[in-house]
Design an enzyme around this catalytic site. Structure first.
Site, PDB file in Angstrom:
ATOM      1  N   HIS A 162     -37.113  73.413 -12.598  1.00  0.00           N
ATOM      2  CA  HIS A 162     -36.331  74.174 -13.570  1.00  0.00           C
ATOM      3  C   HIS A 162     -36.411  73.558 -14.957  1.00  0.00           C
ATOM      4  CE1 HIS A 162     -33.113  71.116 -13.526  1.00  0.00           C
ATOM      5  NE2 HIS A 162     -33.216  71.103 -12.206  1.00  0.00           N
ATOM      6  N   CYS A 178     -34.175  67.435  -8.033  1.00  0.00           N
ATOM      7  CA  CYS A 178     -34.947  68.538  -8.598  1.00  0.00           C
ATOM      8  C   CYS A 178     -35.954  68.020  -9.631  1.00  0.00           C
ATOM      9  CB  CYS A 178     -34.024  69.565  -9.239  1.00  0.00           C
ATOM     10  SG  CYS A 178     -33.007  70.444  -8.021  1.00  0.00           S
TER      11      CYS A 178
END
Length: 203
Positions: A162, A178
């Site tokens: 992301h 992440c």
């Protein structure tokens, strides 16, 4: 005189009708919580003077070490090198600097893209909110959103590639697992990859 009265009445009725005009609702208003053109996470293009991230630097990673044939249509994440490489089906390679998980939060293995989201909401996990009760249940799209403008969901949807609201973290071990990217990089990758894309996370 009668003509003047009729004319005045007509003008009055026209003005009243104009004020009473009802317009159909426009769903685009406040779609992203009212953020304007100066907002780096606005759906509108940024103004010319806005530089959303530090100058791009080619990641220090030997792309020739990857076998193009075996990685076509695949994302390879080199954790130690803080680099994400996407090889298209035609063999073209795109390398991006990334932030990876902190010590103890890193994951290695093979997974796949399960979904993508434009201007995602961020929902802290129950354990995150237990550790930090000040965290809200949801963070809407905007400059405070840690997921930035794009999110690519992996595996069960908890692991993501992301954007970020902290571009200074790129190139470091900073996340809870992440993979963070600069805004312009994640927006480019988002357009190229589709659900089902294989993802290999290396040490």
């Amino acid at each position: 005189m009668r003509l003047l009265v009729l004319l005045a009445t007509a003008l009055f009725l026209t003005a009243v009708h104009a004020q009473a005009q009802v317009y159909a609702p426009y769903d685009g208003y406040d779609e992203f919580d009212g953020y304007g053109y100066d907002d780096p996470y606005s759906p509108y293009p940024p103004p010319d003077y806005y530089d959303p991230a530090p100058r791009y630097q080619e990641p220090p990673y030997d792309r020739s070490a990857l076998s193009t044939r075996s990685t076509r249509g695949t994302i390879v994440i080199a954790t130690r090198e803080h680099t994400l490489i996407y090889t298209t089906g035609n063999g073209e390679q795109f390398a991006y600097p990334i932030a990876v998980g902190r010590e103890g939060k890193q994951w290695y293995g093979t997974t796949r893209v399960v979904s993508k989201r434009l201007h995602p909401e961020w929902r802290p996990t129950a354990s995150m909110r237990q550790k930090n009760p000040r965290l809200p249940e949801v963070v809407r799209p905007g400059p405070a959103n840690p997921l930035g403008t794009r999110a690519i969901y992996l595996a069960d949807g908890l692991l993501r590639i992301h954007g970020t609201n902290d571009p200074s973290s790129i190139g470091t071990n900073a996340s809870s697992g992440c993979f963070r990217m600069y805004r312009q990089d994640v927006e480019e990758l988002y357009e190229m990859v589709q659900p089902g894309t294989r993802v290999i996370v290396q040490r």
